[in-house]
Motif scaffolding. Structure first.
Motif, PDB file in Angstrom:
ATOM      1  N   GLU A 182      19.143 -60.302  17.606  1.00  0.00           N
ATOM      2  CA  GLU A 182      19.545 -58.670  18.131  1.00  0.00           C
ATOM      3  C   GLU A 182      20.429 -58.487  19.845  1.00  0.00           C
ATOM      4  OE1 GLU A 182      15.331 -56.375  19.523  1.00  0.00           O
ATOM      5  OE2 GLU A 182      14.656 -57.710  18.390  1.00  0.00           O
ATOM      6  N   VAL A 231      21.718 -56.234  23.567  1.00  0.00           N
ATOM      7  CA  VAL A 231      21.679 -54.922  24.913  1.00  0.00           C
ATOM      8  C   VAL A 231      22.547 -54.846  24.762  1.00  0.00           C
ATOM      9  CG1 VAL A 231      20.042 -54.371  26.158  1.00  0.00           C
ATOM     10  CG2 VAL A 231      18.706 -55.461  24.710  1.00  0.00           C
ATOM     11  N   THR A 282      19.640 -52.435  20.621  1.00  0.00           N
ATOM     12  CA  THR A 282      19.440 -51.781  22.007  1.00  0.00           C
ATOM     13  C   THR A 282      20.432 -51.459  23.032  1.00  0.00           C
ATOM     14  OG1 THR A 282      17.510 -52.949  21.779  1.00  0.00           O
ATOM     15  CG2 THR A 282      17.491 -51.792  23.645  1.00  0.00           C
ATOM     16  N   ALA A 326      22.428 -46.937  17.172  1.00  0.00           N
ATOM     17  CA  ALA A 326      21.622 -47.476  17.708  1.00  0.00           C
ATOM     18  C   ALA A 326      20.732 -47.958  16.986  1.00  0.00           C
ATOM     19  CB  ALA A 326      20.953 -47.649  19.133  1.00  0.00           C
ATOM     20  N   ASP A 327      19.661 -49.079  17.355  1.00  0.00           N
ATOM     21  CA  ASP A 327      17.896 -49.343  16.857  1.00  0.00           C
ATOM     22  C   ASP A 327      16.411 -48.582  17.402  1.00  0.00           C
ATOM     23  OD1 ASP A 327      19.306 -50.363  13.608  1.00  0.00           O
ATOM     24  OD2 ASP A 327      19.878 -51.526  15.776  1.00  0.00           O
ATOM     25  N   LYS A 328      17.245 -49.064  18.775  1.00  0.00           N
ATOM     26  CA  LYS A 328      16.932 -49.319  20.157  1.00  0.00           C
ATOM     27  C   LYS A 328      17.113 -48.694  21.125  1.00  0.00           C
ATOM     28  CE  LYS A 328      14.630 -53.333  19.160  1.00  0.00           C
ATOM     29  NZ  LYS A 328      13.931 -54.822  18.912  1.00  0.00           N
ATOM     30  N   SER A 361      17.327 -47.988  25.195  1.00  0.00           N
ATOM     31  CA  SER A 361      15.942 -48.750  26.335  1.00  0.00           C
ATOM     32  C   SER A 361      15.852 -47.663  27.864  1.00  0.00           C
ATOM     33  CB  SER A 361      16.366 -49.667  27.149  1.00  0.00           C
ATOM     34  OG  SER A 361      16.173 -50.809  28.492  1.00  0.00           O
ATOM     35  N   CYS A 387      11.295 -48.066  18.426  1.00  0.00           N
ATOM     36  CA  CYS A 387      12.582 -47.479  18.620  1.00  0.00           C
ATOM     37  C   CYS A 387      12.494 -47.331  19.870  1.00  0.00           C
ATOM     38  CB  CYS A 387      13.216 -45.961  18.457  1.00  0.00           C
ATOM     39  SG  CYS A 387      13.249 -46.302  16.910  1.00  0.00           S
ATOM     40  N   VAL A 440      12.035 -48.930  24.280  1.00  0.00           N
ATOM     41  CA  VAL A 440      11.952 -50.027  24.714  1.00  0.00           C
ATOM     42  C   VAL A 440      12.012 -50.194  26.726  1.00  0.00           C
ATOM     43  CG1 VAL A 440      12.898 -51.776  25.938  1.00  0.00           C
ATOM     44  CG2 VAL A 440      13.205 -51.665  23.274  1.00  0.00           C
TER      45      VAL A 440
END
Length: 253
Positions: free
Chosen positions: A46, A48, A78, A97-99, A101, A124, A126
């Motif tokens: 992944e 970030v 993320t 974006a998939d997630k 933060s 989704c 974090v």
């Protein structure tokens, strides 16, 4: 056995990847899309992205960066920094974006976790926690503003609340370990992992490959996040995964 994830972290400022220690002495490391594509091709699990300035102008830059990156990479992305409303979450996810933060905004308004999880799915959301050990050694407090402001909020109790409210995972950064390159904060990670039943991403303190192996052997962390060792080519994603395989730690090759 669940495979452990290796996650490079890209601090983005005004559309460029930068690296410093505790946000001081920032150096330009390069174009985020190129760097993201490189890590994607290297086998990162992944990525970030953290927009560390997160000004209004920076937000627009980040949307553009996310869109361009999402077109080039095929691993979960993320994005964090300056996300404080449901509309912000929607915009970042729509950009590819998939997630997302969330850090200080979730601390100020925990309902953001609940609403985000209900609207977009727990996977989704974090919740990032930056914690530092209290001087009396009794536990850890959450810090915000790049580690400059002590909120007085207990990190373990807040992690439990975030999990209850629907956070999909916790991104846990130790302010004590961050920038030291002496290894992850095993004690802090164990305290958090032992109090919640959602995945925990270990962050802060990685200085060499053995630290990543150590964090998986000594804690129940689901993923290890690192920046410097990858940005400065001290180790490749492939090197890390080969090392972990030899250490009998399950990773995706």
């Amino acid at each position: 056995m669940i495979t452990k994830r290796i996650i490079p972290c890209l601090d983005v400022k005004m559309g460029r990847v930068v690296k410093g220690i505790n946000f001081v002495g920032l150096k330009d490391v390069g174009d985020p899309v190129e760097i993201a594509k490189f890590y994607n091709d290297e086998g990162a699990d992944e990525l970030v992205f953290l927009d560390i300035t997160a000004s209004h102008e920076g937000r627009k830059t980040m949307i553009d960066v996310v869109e361009r990156t999402a077109n080039e990479v095929f691993i979960p992305l993320t994005v964090g920094g300056g996300i404080s409303t449901i509309e912000d979450i929607k915009a970042i996810l729509r950009a590819g974006a998939d997630k997302i933060s969330i850090n200080s905004a979730a601390l100020r308004n925990p309902n953001l976790i609940t609403e985000g999880a209900e609207l977009f799915g727990e996977q989704c959301i974090v919740v990032a926690i930056d914690g530092k050990k209290r001087s009396d050694g009794s536990g850890w407090n959450i810090f915000i503003n790049g580690g400059r402001i002590d909120t007085g909020v207990d990190a373990i109790e807040y992690a439990k609340e975030a999990a209850r409210r629907g956070a999909g995972e916790i991104l846990l950064t130790s302010m004590d370990a961050d920038g030291t390159k002496n290894g992850y904060d095993i004690e802090f990670l164990n305290a958090i992992c032992g109090s919640i039943n959602i995945p925990v991403i270990a962050s802060g303190g990685c200085g060499e490959i053995s630290h990543i192996s150590e964090v998986f052997k000594k804690t129940n962390s689901d993923a290890a996040l690192a920046a410097s060792i990858f940005h400065y080519k001290e180790a490749s994603i492939g090197d890390v995964k080969k090392y972990l395989k030899k250490d009998n730690i399950e990773v995706r090759i």
